[in-house]
Design a protein around this motif. Structure first.
Motif, short mmCIF file in Angstrom:
data_model
loop_
_atom_site.label_atom_id
_atom_site.label_comp_id
_atom_site.label_asym_id
_atom_site.label_seq_id
_atom_site.Cartn_x
_atom_site.Cartn_y
_atom_site.Cartn_z
N ASP A 60 -12.24 -55.48 25.00
CA ASP A 60 -12.79 -57.35 25.21
C ASP A 60 -13.58 -57.57 24.38
O ASP A 60 -13.83 -59.11 24.12
N GLY A 61 -14.25 -57.10 23.17
CA GLY A 61 -15.64 -57.84 22.65
C GLY A 61 -15.91 -56.25 21.48
O GLY A 61 -15.89 -55.02 21.85
N ILE A 62 -17.07 -56.70 20.80
CA ILE A 62 -17.67 -55.79 19.61
C ILE A 62 -18.91 -55.88 19.81
O ILE A 62 -19.82 -56.50 20.33
N GLU A 63 -19.41 -54.57 19.40
CA GLU A 63 -20.62 -54.95 19.52
C GLU A 63 -21.37 -53.96 18.10
O GLU A 63 -20.91 -53.24 17.14
N ILE A 64 -21.88 -55.45 17.32
CA ILE A 64 -22.07 -55.59 15.39
C ILE A 64 -23.66 -55.44 15.68
O ILE A 64 -24.18 -55.98 16.25
N LYS A 86 -15.44 -61.13 22.61
CA LYS A 86 -16.84 -61.34 22.67
C LYS A 86 -18.19 -60.70 21.92
O LYS A 86 -17.03 -59.81 20.89
N VAL A 87 -19.23 -60.49 21.93
CA VAL A 87 -19.80 -60.20 20.96
C VAL A 87 -21.74 -58.97 21.82
O VAL A 87 -21.68 -60.54 22.36
N ILE A 88 -21.49 -58.39 21.71
CA ILE A 88 -22.69 -57.61 21.69
C ILE A 88 -23.47 -57.80 20.08
O ILE A 88 -22.67 -56.51 19.72
N GLU A 144 -23.18 -66.75 20.67
CA GLU A 144 -23.26 -66.24 21.63
C GLU A 144 -22.86 -65.32 22.72
O GLU A 144 -22.23 -65.32 23.32
N PRO A 145 -23.69 -64.32 22.43
CA PRO A 145 -23.13 -62.89 22.74
C PRO A 145 -23.49 -62.77 24.00
O PRO A 145 -24.42 -63.34 25.01
N VAL A 146 -23.16 -62.02 24.55
CA VAL A 146 -22.95 -61.31 26.46
C VAL A 146 -24.41 -61.20 26.39
O VAL A 146 -25.01 -61.34 27.81
N ILE A 147 -25.39 -59.92 25.59
CA ILE A 147 -25.96 -59.44 25.25
C ILE A 147 -26.53 -58.76 24.46
O ILE A 147 -25.94 -58.60 23.11
#
Length: 370
Positions: A60-64, A86-88, A144-147
């Protein structure tokens, strides 16, 4: 009128009673040259190569690290939008990965130089950590990060220093509507389950990114520890994102959680992760997020003299994600779980059977608080 009433009932049913959904994010750590990808055997050179592959696998997204996105600028937003990802973000209140730090293409213009250590004036040091923190949270909003996942303070800070920081940070987060969670990470103030046990309840609005692999090695224990599990379950209401890495008594990362000798640790961590989901379901979270986060060497153990990893984190992280996807489907329904597919090299096997919390069935009180 009766027909409209039925439609309204159905709409309200789905709005208020629809079960939560699982979103799975993949860390960029260990995939690119600047994140130690070559040490992990990764052949990716750029984020533009990585994102389409992760999308195809169903993430669903990446964490970076935020710093990586800031360097890419508008190209980062465009890349995520093109692939509906999406991004975290991970941010840091000190160290080379801060935008003002020297690591990964820095320091970036306009950002505060973080503390380099050796500071002796406590209030000035706390203020600097707070300033570095705020700059990153504000800069992250353009993407616009998810968190936002913050590595906050240092493990040697005093309790009054931490109280000052978190009171100011949490008030500021709430005033501006920012969604930030602070990770239970070694080296940071929330490095220990026993520190968190006594500190976190002082701040009801404190959100956590829980990574129990750090705590298990800090406590030098295993997944059958009643006192440890009590802290995990007591603080679960503060958890808003989960890092799924399997640690053990003497380190934050087992060599390969798929190996027979490590399956009990994997299942123990799964029980702790289940406890977070249980609380999230009870409070009505619509979306829950996880990141399987086994890292490259030197996190990953290697064959002496060769630097060859004992396990490939590309496969390990995908296996952990698939295990959690299947577990979520069992607990909350197949239609609500993530949509990952097996990769060419890793599927759902081996299976795990985490079972229920080890606290179930105990009639006497467990643990104590300061």
């Amino acid at each position: 009128a009766e027909y409209m009433g039925v439609k309204l009932f159905i709409f309200l049913f789905f709005v208020y009673f629809e079960k939560m959904k699982l979103n799975v994010f993949r860390p960029i750590w260990g995939l690119l040259p600047e994140t130690d990808g070559p040490l992990a055997g990764s052949k990716f050179k750029t984020l533009k190569e990585v994102v389409p592959v992760l999308k195809k696998l169903g993430y669903d997204g990446i964490e970076i690290w935020l710093k990586q996105a800031l360097i890419m600028g508008k190209d980062f937003n465009a890349l995520l939008k093109d692939h509906d990802m999406k991004v975290i973000f991970q941010i840091f209140t000190d160290g080379p990965l801060c935008p003002g730090g020297k690591g990964v293409g820095g320091p970036l213009k306009g950002y505060t130089t973080p503390s380099a250590g050796g500071d002796s004036v406590k209030n000035i040091l706390v203020d600097k950590h707070l300033q570095v923190f705020k700059e990153q949270v504000q800069s992250a909003q353009q993407f616009e990060p998810v968190i936002i996942n913050s590595h906050s303070l240092k493990d040697y800070f005093t309790v009054p220093m931490a109280e000052t920081f978190f009171q100011k940070a949490l008030d500021w987060e709430q005033q501006n509507g920012y969604k930030v969670a602070h990770e239970t990470h070694r080296k940071r103030f929330l490095h220990s389950p026993w520190v968190a046990r006594d500190f976190v309840p002082k701040f009801p609005t404190l959100k956590l990114v829980v990574d129990y692999s750090h705590w298990i090695c800090m406590a030098e224990t295993n997944t059958n520890d009643l006192d440890f599990t009590k802290v995990v379950e007591d603080l679960a209401p503060h958890a808003h994102h989960v890092h799924c890495r399997v640690g053990y008594d003497h380190g934050p990362q087992v060599s390969d959680p798929r190996a027979l000798e490590w399956i009990p640790y994997m299942e123990g961590h799964e029980r702790w992760w289940d406890a977070v989901w249980k609380v999230q379901a009870e409070r009505g979270d619509k979306i829950v997020t996880i990141t399987p986060e086994h890292g490259p060497p030197n996190y990953q153990q290697t064959v002496p003299g060769t630097k060859e990893p004992l396990g490939l984190i590309w496969d390990i992280n995908h296996w952990v994600a698939l295990r959690r996807q299947e577990r979520f489907a069992k607990l909350y329904g197949k239609k609500n779980t993530s949509k990952l597919i097996p990769s060419e090299t890793q599927g759902f096997e081996p299976k795990t059977k985490p079972g229920k919390s080890i606290l179930e069935g105990h009639t006497q009180p467990i643990g104590f608080k300061a």
